[in-house]
Design an enzyme around this catalytic site. Structure first.
Site, short mmCIF file in Angstrom:
data_model
loop_
_atom_site.label_atom_id
_atom_site.label_comp_id
_atom_site.label_asym_id
_atom_site.label_seq_id
_atom_site.Cartn_x
_atom_site.Cartn_y
_atom_site.Cartn_z
N ASP A 63 -20.23 0.88 6.15
CA ASP A 63 -20.23 0.16 7.43
C ASP A 63 -18.85 0.20 8.08
O ASP A 63 -17.83 0.40 7.42
CB ASP A 63 -20.60 -1.32 7.21
CG ASP A 63 -22.07 -1.52 6.90
OD1 ASP A 63 -22.79 -0.51 6.77
OD2 ASP A 63 -22.48 -2.68 6.76
N ASP A 64 -18.86 -0.05 9.40
CA ASP A 64 -17.67 -0.39 10.20
C ASP A 64 -16.86 0.80 10.70
O ASP A 64 -15.91 0.62 11.45
CB ASP A 64 -16.73 -1.35 9.46
CG ASP A 64 -17.38 -2.66 9.10
OD1 ASP A 64 -18.54 -2.87 9.50
OD2 ASP A 64 -16.75 -3.47 8.41
N HIS A 114 -24.41 0.26 13.98
CA HIS A 114 -23.87 -1.03 13.50
C HIS A 114 -23.32 -1.82 14.69
O HIS A 114 -22.26 -2.44 14.59
CB HIS A 114 -22.77 -0.72 12.48
CG HIS A 114 -22.42 -1.87 11.57
ND1 HIS A 114 -23.36 -2.59 10.87
CD2 HIS A 114 -21.21 -2.40 11.23
CE1 HIS A 114 -22.74 -3.50 10.13
NE2 HIS A 114 -21.45 -3.42 10.35
N HIS A 118 -18.21 -4.70 16.67
CA HIS A 118 -18.57 -5.44 15.46
C HIS A 118 -18.57 -6.94 15.77
O HIS A 118 -17.61 -7.66 15.51
CB HIS A 118 -17.57 -5.12 14.34
CG HIS A 118 -18.08 -5.47 12.98
ND1 HIS A 118 -18.02 -6.74 12.47
CD2 HIS A 118 -18.68 -4.71 12.02
CE1 HIS A 118 -18.54 -6.75 11.25
NE2 HIS A 118 -18.95 -5.53 10.96
N HIS A 207 -17.26 -0.31 2.80
CA HIS A 207 -16.69 -0.33 4.15
C HIS A 207 -15.53 0.67 4.25
O HIS A 207 -14.59 0.60 3.45
CB HIS A 207 -16.20 -1.74 4.49
CG HIS A 207 -17.29 -2.77 4.42
ND1 HIS A 207 -17.73 -3.32 3.22
CD2 HIS A 207 -18.06 -3.34 5.39
CE1 HIS A 207 -18.71 -4.17 3.45
NE2 HIS A 207 -18.93 -4.21 4.76
#
Length: 251
Positions: A63-64, A114, A118, A207
């Site tokens: 993620d991210d 995603h 964020h 991440h």
């Protein structure tokens, strides 16, 4: 005078009752908007993939990203071990680093979204949420020529509108999370946490960026070091790494 007092008391009672009614409506809305989807996806397991069913299959997800420093190093590591993973991409970062997105696709990894930035879905209205989901998909499609179909909200926080506005997407959570966004955990602890939590069909979330709220900027370096150890250890076991879409075929 007594009549005036009674009227005043009735007025105060009416205000209190109205306050209780409004509080009840607010609580009901919060339950419907956020709490019910949270219970459904995390506890009951409805509406979002958390793990697969086949033995000895593992899905690595990240993620991210993309991050201009850490993501290329992560891709080098995955290529070294001939492993494919699923990347849940932040749309605004993809716009800044399209070459990394192209490399992710070129090397056989799967791309999901995603959000465009964020930000937790709980704190966005439906229109903003729709923009976050669909504009991110537009960005990825413009770069890769393929529209992503998998979605993971930041922090895994769903709202009722996710299921209404994101009907063209499959929702993905995880079954293994090890807190790798904090650098104080360190390489050894991360390695142990991942290896001890492995199970059939597990979906691991890590991440590859430390820029999000609550994360440490250098945390992905510890993640990469721990992941190197984990991949070497798993290579001696009969596990197979698969993409999220493969997990979903049997979920």
């Amino acid at each position: 005078m007594a009549r005036d007092i009674r009227l005043e008391q009735r007025g105060k009672t009416g205000v209190r009752n109205m306050g209780k009614l409004l509080a009840g409506v607010l609580i009901f809305f919060i339950m419907l908007y956020a709490v019910v989807p949270e219970i459904a996806t995390r506890i009951i397991g409805v509406g979002a993939l958390r793990k697969g069913r086949l033995r000895k299959e593992i899905a690595l997800t990240f993620d991210d990203g993309p991050d201009p420093y850490y993501t290329p190093r992560l891709l080098d590591l995955l290529k070294k071990h001939n492993i494919k993973a699923t990347f849940f991409i932040v749309g605004a970062k993809a716009e800044k680093h399209p070459d990394i997105i192209k490399r992710i696709q070129r090397e056989g990894h799967l791309i999901g979204i995603h959000n465009y930035v964020h930000r937790a879905n709980w704190f966005m209205n439906p229109w903003r949420l729709w923009q976050q989901i669909h504009y991110s998909a537009d960005v990825i499609e413009q770069i890769t020529g393929q529209r992503p179909v998998h979605y993971r909200p930041p922090w895994g926080l769903f709202t009722i509108f996710d299921f209404i506005l994101g009907q063209k997407f499959s929702f993905v959570l995880w079954s293994v999370m090890v807190g790798d966004w904090r650098s104080r955990i360190g390489r050894d602890a991360l390695r142990k946490k991942i290896l001890t939590q492995l199970h059939d069909g597990c979906v691991i979330v890590l991440h590859d960026s430390g820029e999000t709220f609550g994360a440490d900027r250098d945390a992905p370096m510890h993640m990469l070091e721990a992941l190197e150890d984990v991949l070497q250890a798993i290579s001696k076991q009969p596990y197979k790494f698969v993409l999220i879409d493969e997990i979903m075929k049997h979920a």
